[in-house]
Each structure stands twice: as C-alpha cells, then as structure tokens.
Design an enzyme around this catalytic site. Structure first.
Site, mmCIF file in Angstrom:
data_model
loop_
_atom_site.group_PDB
_atom_site.id
_atom_site.type_symbol
_atom_site.label_atom_id
_atom_site.label_comp_id
_atom_site.label_asym_id
_atom_site.label_seq_id
_atom_site.Cartn_x
_atom_site.Cartn_y
_atom_site.Cartn_z
ATOM 1 N N ASN A 1 -1.397 1.491 6.089
ATOM 2 C CA ASN A 1 -0.513 0.466 5.503
ATOM 3 C C ASN A 1 -0.192 -0.533 6.601
ATOM 4 O OD1 ASN A 1 -0.365 2.036 3.264
ATOM 5 N ND2 ASN A 1 1.839 2.415 3.379
ATOM 6 N N GLY A 2 0.027 -1.790 6.239
ATOM 7 C CA GLY A 2 0.401 -2.798 7.229
ATOM 8 C C GLY A 2 -0.804 -3.626 7.647
ATOM 9 N N GLU B 1 8.891 -13.923 -12.371
ATOM 10 C CA GLU B 1 8.106 -12.829 -11.811
ATOM 11 C C GLU B 1 7.557 -11.859 -12.848
ATOM 12 O OE1 GLU B 1 11.706 -10.119 -9.950
ATOM 13 O OE2 GLU B 1 9.764 -10.019 -9.001
ATOM 14 N N LYS C 1 6.644 -4.027 -4.769
ATOM 15 C CA LYS C 1 8.061 -3.659 -4.711
ATOM 16 C C LYS C 1 8.616 -3.851 -3.310
ATOM 17 C CE LYS C 1 11.953 -2.094 -6.176
ATOM 18 N NZ LYS C 1 12.761 -3.095 -6.898
ATOM 19 N N TRP D 1 -3.229 -2.549 -1.318
ATOM 20 C CA TRP D 1 -2.850 -3.890 -1.779
ATOM 21 C C TRP D 1 -3.562 -4.841 -0.833
ATOM 22 C CZ3 TRP D 1 0.807 -7.970 -0.388
ATOM 23 C CH2 TRP D 1 1.188 -8.761 -1.478
ATOM 24 N N HIS E 1 20.999 -36.118 -10.249
ATOM 25 C CA HIS E 1 20.242 -36.526 -9.061
ATOM 26 C C HIS E 1 18.756 -36.211 -9.220
ATOM 27 C CE1 HIS E 1 24.053 -37.398 -7.213
ATOM 28 N NE2 HIS E 1 24.472 -36.172 -7.497
ATOM 29 N N CYS F 1 0.830 -1.207 0.000
ATOM 30 C CA CYS F 1 0.000 0.000 0.000
ATOM 31 C C CYS F 1 0.870 1.265 0.000
ATOM 32 C CB CYS F 1 -0.858 0.043 1.248
ATOM 33 S SG CYS F 1 -1.728 -1.485 1.573
ATOM 34 N N LYS G 1 13.687 -13.776 -12.169
ATOM 35 C CA LYS G 1 13.280 -12.678 -13.060
ATOM 36 C C LYS G 1 12.242 -13.182 -14.069
ATOM 37 C CE LYS G 1 14.456 -10.051 -11.232
ATOM 38 N NZ LYS G 1 15.310 -9.967 -10.087
ATOM 39 N N ARG H 1 4.943 0.534 -5.957
ATOM 40 C CA ARG H 1 4.939 -0.299 -4.752
ATOM 41 C C ARG H 1 3.983 -1.488 -4.907
ATOM 42 N NH1 ARG H 1 6.691 2.405 -0.015
ATOM 43 N NH2 ARG H 1 5.185 1.312 1.245
ATOM 44 N N GLU I 1 18.744 -16.390 -9.813
ATOM 45 C CA GLU I 1 18.279 -15.010 -10.004
ATOM 46 C C GLU I 1 17.642 -14.838 -11.388
ATOM 47 O OE1 GLU I 1 17.524 -12.599 -8.359
ATOM 48 O OE2 GLU I 1 17.624 -10.850 -9.651
#
Ligand code: UD1
Ligand code: M6R
Length: 694
Positions: free
Chosen positions: A115-116, A575, A689, A88, A591, A2, A572, A33, A568
């Site tokens: 927020n939170g 996402e 974000k 959010w 394996h 948020c 990418k 965000r 990494e």
C-alpha cells in the site's frame, strides 16, 4: 485505497479451501477502502511453489476465478503463510499484471503486497534494469520486489535473515508504504513493515498469551545496513551477512501462560475490520517497525536506531483488545452501509457525548484535552486543518469557536495549507480533523505543524490511527466504524466533538454561561430531533425520484452556519450521485451565481430561523423573482413561507447546532439519487474511503 491482508498459521491444520476463504474474506472486509483489482498468493503443492490468483474488479470476481480453477482445495497445511491485496491503481492501470502480489521474477523468489507509493521507484527501476533485471508490470512495487531479490542474490552464501534482508531494502526506499513480503527462500515466514500506511497484526490462540506485549528488538550495528547508495560494483563483495545480534529481550508473546509454544494464527491487515471476525487481540505497528513472523513467533525490529542506539519509540508494542464488534461493521437490515450510517446518527452523536457531558450540571469533560486546556486558551490562534467532509465540520463550527473562545480561528484545506507553506508558530494551536486518521494530506500538514512547535490536537474517529497517535492530544469522536465512502455519521460526530471542545474552552467565562447552557440543552435534545428528521426519509426519496430525478445540476444555498451545510450537502450529491452540485454562500449570489438562476435550475435553499433569516429571505426573493422554484429547508411552524413552495421542515434547535439537523435531509437526498441511478453507493467511482496518498 489499497488493502493488505496476510494470514499465517502455525501448528494449526488448515486446508487450502479454508485458507483461500480467510484471504478472500479479509479482502472483502476492506472493500470499502476502495479498489479496482484483487489478488492473492498461496503456497503450491510442492516446496518452493507459489500459486497466484488475480482479478480485475471485485473480490467476488476473485472468488469466482478460484472456484473455476482446478486447484486442489483439500490439501492441508499445518503451517503456512499467504498474502492478499486489493489494489487502487496509482502506477499503471488496473490489470492482472499490475495486480498484487507482485513478484521479483518468474520463479516467484519474493512476492510482495504493498500500500502507498514508493516515490523513488523510477530511479530504482532504472538501476535494476541497467543490471539486467526484467520488469513485467508498471507498478512501483515491482522495483521493491526485484530490489529484494537483488540484495538477496548479492549475499555471499545467501545467509541473510528475512527481516535483515527487508531492512536493507527498506533503507533504499522513499515515500510511504505498508508491505508484506513472502519468499520461497524463507518458507512459512512473513515480514511486514510500514511507513505512513497503517498496518496491524491480529493474534489468535486457544490458550491465553503469557504476556500481552512484544518487545522491540534492536539488532546489531551491521544488520540491514544500507546498500551504499545502491551503486554496487561487485555484487558479492558487499553486505556481509551478519547473523542478527539481538541485544534486547526476546519475543515471548507466542508462548501460552504455561510457557510452552502453542498453535497460533496471525492476521496482518491494513484495517481492523478485516481481523475482528477472527480475533480481537491486535498489535498496531508504528512507522519504521519491521515485524517478522516465523515458527509461530512474532518479532518486531526497528528500521533505524537513533544516535544513542535506543529505539525512538516505546520499547514494546502492546497487544490491545479491539472494542469493535463484527456486527458494527456489517450492514444489518440496511441496503447500504451509507444508509445504515445515516440512520445510526441518533446513537452516534450520543456516543460522542457519552461520559463527556453532564447535562444536569452543564458540565463538559473532555478527558483527552484536560491537561492541555490552559495551553489552548493561551494560544494566539486556532488553525483547523482537514479535507473533504472533515473540513466542512470545522467550517460549520468556526463561528461558534470564535464566539465562545474569542481566539481568531482559521479553517484550512490540508492540501492548500501545505501548498502555501502557511506560517505556523509555537503559540498556534493546530487542530486536525479526520475520520480515518490516515488521510495523507492531513498527516503531512500535522507533521509540518509539529516541526514548527505548534500544539497539535486531533479530532479523530479511528483510535490507533496515525493522526490520533501523532497529535499531542485530542478527542476521539467515537462514532464507530464508518464504512460507506461518503462520510455521514462522522460529520455529525465531528461537529458535536468540536462543539464540546468550544464549550469546554469557554467554561471559565461567566458572561457566556447563558449561551453555553442553551447549547448544552440543545445537545440534550439532539438525538430525538435527529430521529424526527429521519422520519422525512420517504419525502426525500420522493424528491429524488421525481423533482430531481433527471436533473444534471443542483445548487444549494445558505449563509452563516448553513454555508458549511450547503458545501457538505453538495459534496455528498457529487460524490455518490455523480451529479454536478454546488454549495453557494447566499450572500455571494449577486456577485455571480445569480446568473445561473432560471426556471430550469434546481435549487435548495436552507432557510432555518437564525439571526440571518431575513437575509436568506432576501436571497429567496432574488431567486424566485428569476423564476426559480426552490425546495426550502426550513423550521417546523415557519408560516412565513408562501403556500405552494416545496419545503423540508425540520425541528428547531439553537443556531450553532441547527446544521447538525439540516445536513441529514441532504445526506438522504444524495443517497436516494444514487440508488435511483443504480450507482454503487458505498464505493463511488474513483473514490476511496481512506485517501492515504497525496
Ligand atoms: C478515554 C478512553 C475511553 C474511556 C475514557 C474514560 C481511549 C481511546 N479512550 O476516553 O475508552 O472510556 O477515557 O476513562 O482509550 N488523543 C490524541 N489525538 C487524537 C485523539 C485522542 O492524542 O486525535 C488522545 C487524547 O489526548 C487522550 C487519548 O488519546 O490522551 C484518548 O482520547 P479520548 O478517547 O478522546 O479520551 P477520553 O474521552 O478521555
Ligand atoms: O478520513 P478523513 O476524514 O481525513 O477523510 C477526508 C476526506 O477524504 C473525506 O471526508 C471525503 O471527503 C469523504 N469521502 C466525503 O464524504
């Protein structure tokens, strides 16, 4: 996550059109965000009236709704306060009723943006419902709005001040939050508070402020006392309405140098990017700060006092000057922030090294670690803790840390580290890597280690963030604001900062001199080499648009330093391109993962020339024997690769730095895959974000 935005003007005429524009821009700047709905609350035409605009979806939709309304946009306010929010969803799906501002009742006595997560919201809701209060949304925030009204209604004569009222409410709350409160009972006043979620206040005046700090005020003992376990029997018999007794210095910052009150504007936001276009003068709130803006004055109170009656944090909050430029948070010539940030890497790695590496003398100076180096060197082990991309940067440099420091190093995912209640001791050095400095899991891991007496070091991009402030020492990676949800330049800068840290820690070991020098020489070449890698952009776009265009899956394999590169790269691709992708340690192929390989399985294999090259060649042989047709990431001039194999050829650097170059084609590839499919590159679905909830 948020985003909060609040705007107050005092003795400064603004018409409603301008106010709405300021609010919508404040939200738009925080879009990166991640959010799913947006809303705002402003003063109506008559006293005691509040008008809301709310929309599911983007801020652009909110603007459209405002434009289509018949609100009188020319009405002028010489002083007013208004609040806005991007939500959010955590409690209840995205909808206009769950969208903030959330109100206490149909007359909008109190409205809040939040927020939170308030973790005891369900219990509060139950108690309030038992007392006859009606809820209209599914949010945890509504319990706070209604509790505020409840406490207000319980005051004899309703003479409680706004900050005292909020303080009383906050004492009942568990969890993490940043709030802004507005009320028809306190016109032109705003109260904002934080615990665990970032908040800052921008201050804009024409004349210079008399002082560049705000005193923290300690109120009288009864001010804002808790609601007695929140089980009142007679509402009007509790909570005497104490006048706030200010026992410390008054706020003076609103005055100009000549000592006179002056027109002033305040901007409250979760993020500096929303404020910087208005002013660079900002004040960061600390956890448990309650800021009150009224009559052009900013006062800061504390939620609690410690036993000696003194505030446990510094007695003032300084008004700092932001160093970021608005241009730095705009896209410029690029189509997406992610693309811009990938292209910024030749510069951002230089910024990470600036003032810290003297190449000619092979000397590293990390100002933020200087006085802690002996303690780190004496540490029993180094424990890295991070999430997502930041975790990968620690993984990428783990072997180098072990080699150069000869201290055992472990790399932990912050959430798992906490789940396992990992044993941590006083002689441990715990390093927290985070772009935002606000990731909830990493912050909780940090606090866990602080409690156990370990030395806590931050590797953080965002100056003033929670991790930067709460660690004992650290390194700001100085990569500049990263807006795209997919982290790119922060990864390479974290990587470089960690290399610098390992180099600094090993400076007293003569036997490592040649190795250290080779790495420092490699760092010097890095910006030019990154530029060369970026020249491969069109080849990567071609791969994305042809070879990989309609694939559902992609395996990335490598070993040693390049295992982190594969993880990494796969992150990418997942996402932003929404494509299944897996980073595989090539040594593990036989394996299990080898069973996936056939002529239809797309594979990228990282085969740059380090000491493990022969082993990766054998992995290449194993997969090609099963008809895979991998794309090979290799070094320029490597003629050991058969003709006809598709290659991405990169400059060669020292082994510990090769991952910095190898990741860039994978960043570009994920970008082009996402663009090709028309996905929202900068705000991928379901992601944010800054992940400020556990
Ligand atoms: C600092 C200044 C920089 C200035 C330079 C030269 C800041 C933020 N940086 O950079 O503007 O050009 O001196 O004088 O003012 N810290 C933590 N945790 C973290 C990150 C940092 O505690 O996660 C601490 C450091 O220990 C240090 C301070 O924050 O005390 C600044 O760190 P950093 O910016 O890395 O220091 P310098 O590179 O010396
Ligand atoms: O701000 P942080 O570095 O602490 O964030 C950690 C992760 O949430 C973050 O790296 C995430 O994995 C990115 N979206 C990856 O691109």
């Amino acid at each position: 996550m948020c985003g909060i935005f609040g705007y107050c003007n005092f003795l400064k005429d603004k018409d409603r059109k301008e106010i709405l524009e300021i609010l919508c821009n404040g939200l738009a700047r925080q879009e990166y965000r991640g959010y799913d709905s947006a809303g705002l609350g402003i003063d109506g035409d008559n006293p005691g009236e509040i008008v809301f605009f709310k929309e599911v979806g983007k801020v652009a939709g909110l603007r459209k709704r405002i434009a289509e309304s018949n609100i009188n946009t020319s009405k002028t306010f010489s002083s007013q306060v208004s609040i806005a929010h991007t939500r959010w969803a955590t409690h209840g799906p995205p909808s206009t009723v769950n969208c903030h501002p959330i109100r206490s009742d149909p007359s909008n006595e109190f409205i809040i943006v939040h927020n939170g997560i308030v973790t005891n919201a369900a219990a509060l809701r139950q108690v309030l419902q038992n007392r006859g209060y009606k809820f209209e949304s599914e949010t945890d925030t509504e319990a706070v709005a209604i509790l505020t009204k409840y406490v207000y209604d319980s005051q004899p004569g309703k003479r409680i001040t706004f900050p005292s009222l909020v303080k009383t409410v906050l004492k009942e709350l568990e969890g993490s939050f940043a709030f802004v409160f507005k009320s028809i009972h306190y016109p032109n006043e705003i109260v904002t508070a934080r615990r665990g979620s970032p908040l800052l206040i921008g201050v804009k005046t024409e004349k210079k402020l008399k002082v560049d700090f705000v005193d923290v005020e300690i109120s009288g003992p009864d001010d804002g006392k808790a609601v007695d376990g929140f089980v009142p029997t007679a509402p009007n018999s509790r909570l005497a309405p104490p006048a706030p007794k200010i026992s410390r210095r008054q706020s003076r910052n609103y005055m100009s140098e000549d000592g006179m009150p002056q027109p002033i504007e305040f901007f409250v936001a979760s993020d500096a990017s929303a404020i910087v276009e208005h002013t660079k003068r900002v004040l960061y709130l600390e956890d448990d700060d309650i800021a009150h803006i009224s009559d052009g004055q900013l006062h800061i109170h504390r939620l609690r006092r410690n036993e000696s009656g003194q505030a446990e944090t510094p007695a003032t909050r300084s008004i700092e000057t932001l160093e970021i430029e608005i241009a730095a948070i705009m896209k410029g010539k690029f189509d997406h922030f992610m693309q811009k940030e990938i292209y910024e890497q030749p510069e951002s790695v230089v910024n990470t090294m600036r003032g810290r590496v003297i190449f000619d003398d092979y000397r590293i100076t990390l100002g933020g670690l200087r006085s802690y180096l002996p303690i780190i060197r004496r540490g029993r082990r180094i424990v890295f803790c991070a999430c997502g991309t930041s975790y990968h940067s620690a993984l990428a440099t783990q072997a180098m840390f072990e080699e150069l420091t000869e201290i055992p190093v472990s790399v932990e995912l912050a959430s798992d580290f906490l789940d396992r209640k990992t044993p941590i001791f006083r002689d441990d050095v715990c390093v927290f890597v985070s772009q935002s400095g606000e990731t909830a899991d990493t912050i909780l891991a940090l606090r866990y280690c602080l409690e156990r007496g370990a030395l806590c070091v931050g590797i953080v991009n965002t100056v003033g963030s929670t991790i930067s402030r709460e660690t004992h020492c650290g390194i700001h990676i100085n990569a500049g604001p990263e807006v795209g949800v997919a982290s790119t330049k922060a990864y390479t800068s974290q990587y470089v900062a960690l290399v610098l840290m390992a180099l600094q820690l090993s400076e007293d070991r003569i036997s490592f001199t040649p190795r250290r020098r080779a790495i420092i020489d490699g760092l010097r070449e890095l910006p030019v080499q990154i530029k060369k890698v970026l020249e491969l952009d069109s080849t990567l776009r071609e791969f994305a648009n042809t070879l990989l265009a309609n694939q559902r899956s992609l395996l990335l394999m490598g070993r040693g330093y390049q295992h982190a590169t594969c993880l990494e790269g796969a992150l990418k691709i997942k996402e932003i391109a929404y494509m299944h992708s897996e980073g595989i340690l090539a040594g593990e192929l036989k394996h299990g993962p080898l069973a996936l390989i056939d002529e239809n399985m797309p594979v990228i294999i990282v085969m740059t020339q380090d000491s493990l090259y022969p082993k990766v060649q054998s992995a290449f042989a194993q997969i090609t024997a099963r008809k895979a047709q991998p794309i090979v990431i290799c070094n320029e001039g490597d003629d050991g690769i058969k003709k006809g194999v598709k290659t991405i050829r990169l400059p060669k650097t020292v082994d510990v730095l090769q991952g910095l170059l190898n990741i860039i084609p994978l960043q570009l590839l994920s970008y082009h895959l996402a663009v090709k499919n028309g996905f929202d590159v900068d705000c991928p679905r379901n992601l944010a974000k800054s992940v400020t909830t556990e």
